[in-house]
Enzyme design. Structure first.
Site, PDB file in Angstrom:
ATOM      1  N   CYS A   1      67.042  66.888  88.538  1.00  0.00           N
ATOM      2  CA  CYS A   1      68.481  66.957  88.805  1.00  0.00           C
ATOM      3  C   CYS A   1      68.824  67.333  90.252  1.00  0.00           C
ATOM      4  O   CYS A   1      69.662  66.672  90.879  1.00  0.00           O
ATOM      5  CB  CYS A   1      69.157  67.936  87.849  1.00  0.00           C
ATOM      6  SG  CYS A   1      68.604  67.816  86.141  1.00  0.00           S
TER       7      CYS A   1
ATOM      8  N   ARG B   1      56.454  71.372  82.555  1.00  0.00           N
ATOM      9  CA  ARG B   1      57.029  72.400  81.683  1.00  0.00           C
ATOM     10  C   ARG B   1      55.887  73.282  81.178  1.00  0.00           C
ATOM     11  O   ARG B   1      54.882  72.770  80.677  1.00  0.00           O
ATOM     12  CB  ARG B   1      57.757  71.773  80.487  1.00  0.00           C
ATOM     13  CG  ARG B   1      58.846  70.770  80.879  1.00  0.00           C
ATOM     14  CD  ARG B   1      60.113  71.438  81.368  1.00  0.00           C
ATOM     15  NE  ARG B   1      61.030  70.480  81.995  1.00  0.00           N
ATOM     16  CZ  ARG B   1      61.915  69.740  81.330  1.00  0.00           C
ATOM     17  NH1 ARG B   1      61.978  69.827  80.011  1.00  0.00           N
ATOM     18  NH2 ARG B   1      62.722  68.922  81.962  1.00  0.00           N
TER      19      ARG B   1
ATOM     20  N   GLN C   1      59.325  61.145  83.209  1.00  0.00           N
ATOM     21  CA  GLN C   1      60.583  60.984  82.496  1.00  0.00           C
ATOM     22  C   GLN C   1      61.441  59.953  83.225  1.00  0.00           C
ATOM     23  O   GLN C   1      61.539  59.987  84.451  1.00  0.00           O
ATOM     24  CB  GLN C   1      61.298  62.338  82.457  1.00  0.00           C
ATOM     25  CG  GLN C   1      62.511  62.392  81.558  1.00  0.00           C
ATOM     26  CD  GLN C   1      62.918  63.816  81.268  1.00  0.00           C
ATOM     27  OE1 GLN C   1      62.412  64.446  80.341  1.00  0.00           O
ATOM     28  NE2 GLN C   1      63.831  64.348  82.055  1.00  0.00           N
TER      29      GLN C   1
ATOM     30  N   ASP D   1      64.302  59.477  84.332  1.00  0.00           N
ATOM     31  CA  ASP D   1      65.531  60.180  84.683  1.00  0.00           C
ATOM     32  C   ASP D   1      66.511  59.286  85.438  1.00  0.00           C
ATOM     33  O   ASP D   1      66.109  58.487  86.287  1.00  0.00           O
ATOM     34  CB  ASP D   1      65.209  61.375  85.579  1.00  0.00           C
ATOM     35  CG  ASP D   1      65.266  62.691  84.824  1.00  0.00           C
ATOM     36  OD1 ASP D   1      66.076  62.785  83.893  1.00  0.00           O
ATOM     37  OD2 ASP D   1      64.517  63.613  85.167  1.00  0.00           O
TER      38      ASP D   1
ATOM     39  N   HIS E   1      70.625  59.975  87.107  1.00  0.00           N
ATOM     40  CA  HIS E   1      71.798  60.831  87.225  1.00  0.00           C
ATOM     41  C   HIS E   1      72.933  60.002  87.805  1.00  0.00           C
ATOM     42  O   HIS E   1      72.755  59.336  88.826  1.00  0.00           O
ATOM     43  CB  HIS E   1      71.505  62.044  88.113  1.00  0.00           C
ATOM     44  CG  HIS E   1      70.464  62.941  87.548  1.00  0.00           C
ATOM     45  ND1 HIS E   1      69.105  62.726  87.728  1.00  0.00           N
ATOM     46  CD2 HIS E   1      70.567  64.041  86.762  1.00  0.00           C
ATOM     47  CE1 HIS E   1      68.416  63.662  87.096  1.00  0.00           C
ATOM     48  NE2 HIS E   1      69.285  64.474  86.497  1.00  0.00           N
TER      49      HIS E   1
ATOM     50  N   LYS F   1      75.773  67.375  75.032  1.00  0.00           N
ATOM     51  CA  LYS F   1      74.939  66.180  75.184  1.00  0.00           C
ATOM     52  C   LYS F   1      74.902  65.371  73.899  1.00  0.00           C
ATOM     53  O   LYS F   1      75.164  65.875  72.806  1.00  0.00           O
ATOM     54  CB  LYS F   1      73.518  66.570  75.605  1.00  0.00           C
ATOM     55  CG  LYS F   1      72.797  67.472  74.614  1.00  0.00           C
ATOM     56  CD  LYS F   1      71.388  67.805  75.084  1.00  0.00           C
ATOM     57  CE  LYS F   1      70.661  68.686  74.079  1.00  0.00           C
ATOM     58  NZ  LYS F   1      69.241  68.873  74.405  1.00  0.00           N
TER      59      LYS F   1
ATOM     60  N   HIS G   1      73.561  63.195  83.112  1.00  0.00           N
ATOM     61  CA  HIS G   1      72.102  63.167  83.116  1.00  0.00           C
ATOM     62  C   HIS G   1      71.702  62.267  81.951  1.00  0.00           C
ATOM     63  O   HIS G   1      72.183  62.459  80.834  1.00  0.00           O
ATOM     64  CB  HIS G   1      71.501  64.561  82.870  1.00  0.00           C
ATOM     65  CG  HIS G   1      72.055  65.643  83.739  1.00  0.00           C
ATOM     66  ND1 HIS G   1      71.297  66.310  84.675  1.00  0.00           N
ATOM     67  CD2 HIS G   1      73.298  66.192  83.815  1.00  0.00           C
ATOM     68  CE1 HIS G   1      72.038  67.218  85.277  1.00  0.00           C
ATOM     69  NE2 HIS G   1      73.255  67.175  84.763  1.00  0.00           N
TER      70      HIS G   1
END
Length: 319
Positions: A13, A42, A60, A62, A64, A145, A191
């Site tokens: 992010c 993680r 991932q 991702d 945004h 979300k 996101h």
């Protein structure tokens, strides 16, 4: 390396936020979509690690999106259509879930109420009221979300895709755009991931098909078995012809009995096994053995290629 300090990255992010802040943006630029499929980390507890499904380093898909508030509904609807197309094409069943404000939320309560009401209206319009689940208190700390939970072949569900509406981070990082009135305005951020963890998604696909992938998805689509060494050249000719057409084919020309190689091809769950001997070589045909079937069918090479092209073009789930 010297006295440099390195850190493991838990999320992408901030990268998107800093990329947005490099330039001044107008309302005409929005929405701005920033995609980053990258490695993140993680620190999962050792007892929670589980094959491809839960790991400490993963990739991932991702993205945004920075946009104006009045663009949110259309953008989320587009993302849901993309997710539905991808999951449907792959033959995966899923359900949508709305996750609401957690106890450790960031931002003001009015923004949260507005965001949750907006997402609920979008879900009502997409799936119909009551045709999705609500998970109270399980939203991200920065916003509510929509999650997509995939079901595998043995009934387990896995949260993969997610669309998170964030009004907090644009505030914290002072993101702005110039509106039609020439004044600065605060954007919001979405996101989103569709696959989620790429590793987990691959694991779900393997479980869903128990390793017996449809033709278009199989890593090896065709395994060609020459009966004897004198048929090897014909087998290689077929492999090259299929390779040129974009098929994933290989030749098993090991000095083993044909029955053994057929059984091994079935164990490897190869969609199509082609046995070629004297008759096939002379007539330019193949003896086709589909995965899961005991009998073979002789057909011309042209007919087999047409069969393959149809299954691939239609993304067929069966052989």
């Amino acid at each position: 390396e010297g006295d440099k300090i390195y850190a493991l990255k838990p999320m992408n992010c901030p990268n998107a936020i800093l990329a947005y802040k490099r330039n001044l943006h107008s309302y005409k630029d929005l929405p701005i979509r920033i995609s980053q499929t990258d490695t993140i980390h993680r620190k999962e507890k050792s007892g929670e690690l589980n094959g491809l499904f839960r790991v400490q380093m993963f990739r991932q898909d991702d993205a945004h999106t920075i946009l104006a508030e009045n663009q949110v509904a259309d953008e989320i609807a587009d993302i849901m259509k993309i997710a539905d197309e991808i999951y449907g094409t792959l033959g995966l069943k899923y359900r949508a879930e709305l996750s609401t404000r957690p106890d450790d939320y960031m931002g003001d309560i009015e923004s949260w109420n507005k965001a949750e009401a907006g997402l609920k209206a979008i879900l009502d319009n997409q799936y119909g009221e009551g045709n999705y689940e609500i998970n109270e208190g399980d939203g991200a700390f920065y916003g509510p979300k929509i999650d997509f939970h995939l079901r595998d072949s043995i009934g387990r569900t896995w949260q993969c895709g997610t669309i998170q509406l964030d009004m907090s981070l644009p505030e914290k990082f002072d993101l702005t755009y110039v509106g039609e009135d020439g004044e600065k305005h605060r954007p919001v951020m979405l996101h989103r991931v569709v696959y989620g963890s790429i590793e987990r998604f691959i694991g779900i696909l393997i479980e869903n098909y128990a390793g017996a992938f449809p033709v278009w998805m199989a890593p090896v689509q065709v395994r060609i078995l020459p009966i004897t060494e004198r048929h090897a050249a014909y087998a290689e000719q077929l492999r090259q012809q299929m390779f040129d057409l974009g098929f994933r084919a290989l030749v098993d020309d090991r000095n083993e009995k044909t029955g053994y190689k057929i059984r091994e091809s079935q164990v490897k769950k190869t969609p199509y096994t082609l046995v070629v001997g004297d008759q096939e070589q002379e007539n330019h045909t193949v003896a086709l053995r589909k995965y899961g079937e005991k009998d073979s069918a002789v057909m011309s090479v042209e007919d087999f290629i047409a069969l393959m092209q149809e299954k691939i073009a239609t993304r067929a789930q069966e052989y």
